[in-house]
Enzyme design. Structure first.
Site, PDB file in Angstrom:
ATOM      1  N   ASP A  28       0.388  -4.519  -3.764  1.00  0.00           N
ATOM      2  CA  ASP A  28      -0.738  -3.590  -3.942  1.00  0.00           C
ATOM      3  C   ASP A  28      -0.309  -2.156  -3.585  1.00  0.00           C
ATOM      4  O   ASP A  28      -0.940  -1.499  -2.739  1.00  0.00           O
ATOM      5  CB  ASP A  28      -1.945  -4.032  -3.095  1.00  0.00           C
ATOM      6  CG  ASP A  28      -3.245  -3.986  -3.916  1.00  0.00           C
ATOM      7  OD1 ASP A  28      -3.171  -3.933  -5.163  1.00  0.00           O
ATOM      8  OD2 ASP A  28      -4.332  -3.987  -3.305  1.00  0.00           O
ATOM      9  N   HIS A  71      -7.448  -5.403  -0.905  1.00  0.00           N
ATOM     10  CA  HIS A  71      -6.232  -4.700  -0.503  1.00  0.00           C
ATOM     11  C   HIS A  71      -5.649  -5.193   0.823  1.00  0.00           C
ATOM     12  O   HIS A  71      -4.435  -5.164   1.027  1.00  0.00           O
ATOM     13  CB  HIS A  71      -6.574  -3.215  -0.408  1.00  0.00           C
ATOM     14  CG  HIS A  71      -5.405  -2.312  -0.210  1.00  0.00           C
ATOM     15  ND1 HIS A  71      -4.377  -2.216  -1.123  1.00  0.00           N
ATOM     16  CD2 HIS A  71      -5.099  -1.444   0.783  1.00  0.00           C
ATOM     17  CE1 HIS A  71      -3.487  -1.337  -0.690  1.00  0.00           C
ATOM     18  NE2 HIS A  71      -3.898  -0.859   0.471  1.00  0.00           N
ATOM     19  N   SER A 100       0.851  -1.192   0.000  1.00  0.00           N
ATOM     20  CA  SER A 100       0.000   0.000   0.000  1.00  0.00           C
ATOM     21  C   SER A 100       0.895   1.254   0.000  1.00  0.00           C
ATOM     22  O   SER A 100       1.810   1.363  -0.816  1.00  0.00           O
ATOM     23  CB  SER A 100      -0.929  -0.081   1.224  1.00  0.00           C
ATOM     24  OG  SER A 100      -1.859   0.949   1.250  1.00  0.00           O
TER      25      SER A 100
END
Lengths: 298, 298
Positions: free
Chosen positions: B150, B226, B121
């Site tokens: 991600d 996610h 992230s």
């Protein structure tokens, strides 16, 4: 589909176990004897706007007499409230039994049953706040002694930092351990009319000592200031500011040497059962490197 | 005045040398094989509002295949700007050669010449920002591979987090190392109209992959979200929020197992010179635990 592939994508490899390690909750600077042995521990909390590395000479002086000195960096930019610092100190204390020995040379062992807590300036206040369980924060290890090096609890009686430590009532500190308070005579003097004193009278070493119970020791170096226990050279913006915010003595070495020496004498007395140095300082059988006022209640 | 006393008060005791140790600049969680050996290192940066401990299962999966996985806690409350995280990651990297081996079991040795950088992230963005020297931050160790799990660079093309990493120009990443990008198919889907997508299209894995140069690998797990690489159980307020902020898959285990497995396969290929697992995943000789879209440029 080979076993190796299935293992790679699906799960841990069974032939190699995994060890999860947690490093200290805050960065630490550690001074320890290189000589092999089992040594008591001193946790030392830095002051307002200061870095743990600024105390490296003091730490090395103490460590050289057979102690492991641990100075966390509690914050870079402090909050008005000291709660986070108190909680972090508790978390570091709880981490010691799990992780400290990994950060030391193999033959240097920490004696977790002989742990002292100390701090300079706002760090002194934080140390007392933890010892007094001001936030009901408990620790898995017990402290056996506490030291305030020119401790300060805010800007004045009406402006203590939360949670307040001083109650302005004599002997109010309700913990059961010996105390050493080191004070600087110039800490309460304003450097110039623009700055506040670094250790304002009323919330500094005198009041801390007055709220202690036996046994307690109070040593004040008359001609030295609040920052005179720091390293001779302190780098960075914060380090450079230590020249000029407080009323200081002419040089740091005498005050730093004295502070290190009396801390060693106190810890030897209460953690190692040898009070000969502490009594010799009290009785002035030793000429200290600074002019001293001494009080004690034992 | 005895020599002992003079020594106590005035200076370091000459018979015990002192060692100063510095612990890591940020708290670290470390997963390492317990088996003896010399192992490559993976530095792993957590995502926005997440704790390093939330990745313990993924970390242990990777470590069990013969890697030392190091996850710092870069912050608890993030700033809008990622500069501090980038600088902290550089500082931790520079600390590795000095301090890492002290935190590991004695027979587990870190191979500092085989160091990979990764992050999830916002942590993925931070990893790329450091690799791209966005702040001119240099490290004393070189990275040999980079992994974005991600990765996300802000809320959208016009709302990147400073310093921006994505340039929206294909193949713009001007570093020279192999890249693995893992994406979640559901990351770009809003959980409900009140929340933004956790990995908004345009600043997520697809765009990161498109800006890479050879060799680069892109694996997307279509039916997972996610947060599906996190531990099954994540504690605290932050941990509980991971249930409900993003559009997630039905369970985390398949995505987490796949991510761990493909990271191991990629690192084995580029750090250990054995690309058999990576090619087997590419060629679908192995049934992965998730439905996959695969792209690569080698």
């Amino acid at each position: 589909m080979s076993l190796t592939l299935a293992t790679t994508l699906h799960r841990c490899k069974p032939s190699i176990l995994v060890h999860l390690a947690i490093s200290p909750p805050k960065p630490l600077l550690i001074a320890n004897p290189v000589e092999a042995g089992l040594f008591p521990i001193l946790l030392f909390l830095h002051g307002f706007l200061l870095e743990n590395s600024f105390y490296s000479q003091l730490m090395q002086h103490i460590a050289s007499h057979g102690f492991i000195v641990i100075a966390p960096q509690l914050y870079k930019l402090p909050k008005t409230d000291a709660s986070d610092e108190i909680k972090s100190t508790a978390a570091i204390t709880n981490w010691l039994s799990e992780g400290l020995s990994k950060l030391l040379p193999q033959n240097v062992k920490p004696d977790l049953s002989k742990l002292a807590l100390s701090g300079h300036s706002r760090g002194g206040k934080t140390a007392f706040a933890l010892a007094l369980k001001k936030l009901n924060t408990s620790t898995t290890l017990n402290f056996s002694a506490i030291i305030g090096v020119d401790p300060v609890d805010g800007l004045g009686k009406a402006v203590q930092i939360s949670p307040p430590v001083l109650t302005f009532s004599p002997h109010s500190f309700n913990f059961n351990m010996p105390v050493l308070i080191i004070g600087s005579g110039l800490g309460e003097v304003q450097r110039n009319p623009l700055f506040l004193a670094c250790a304002p009278k009323g919330v500094s070493h005198e009041e801390f000592y007055s709220e202690c119970n036996k046994p307690a020791w109070h040593f004040v170096a008359k001609d030295y200031g609040h920052f005179d226990i720091l390293d001779d050279v302190t780098k960075g913006i914060l380090g450079k500011s230590t020249c000029c915010l407080c009323k200081n003595g002419n040089s740091r070495k005498p005050m730093r040497s004295f502070a290190g020496g009396v801390i060693v004498a106190f810890l030897k007395g209460y953690l190692k059962g040898d009070n000969s140095d502490l009594l010799a300082i009290r009785d002035k059988r030793l000429v200290a490197p600074v002019d001293l006022q001494i009080e004690y209640s034992v």
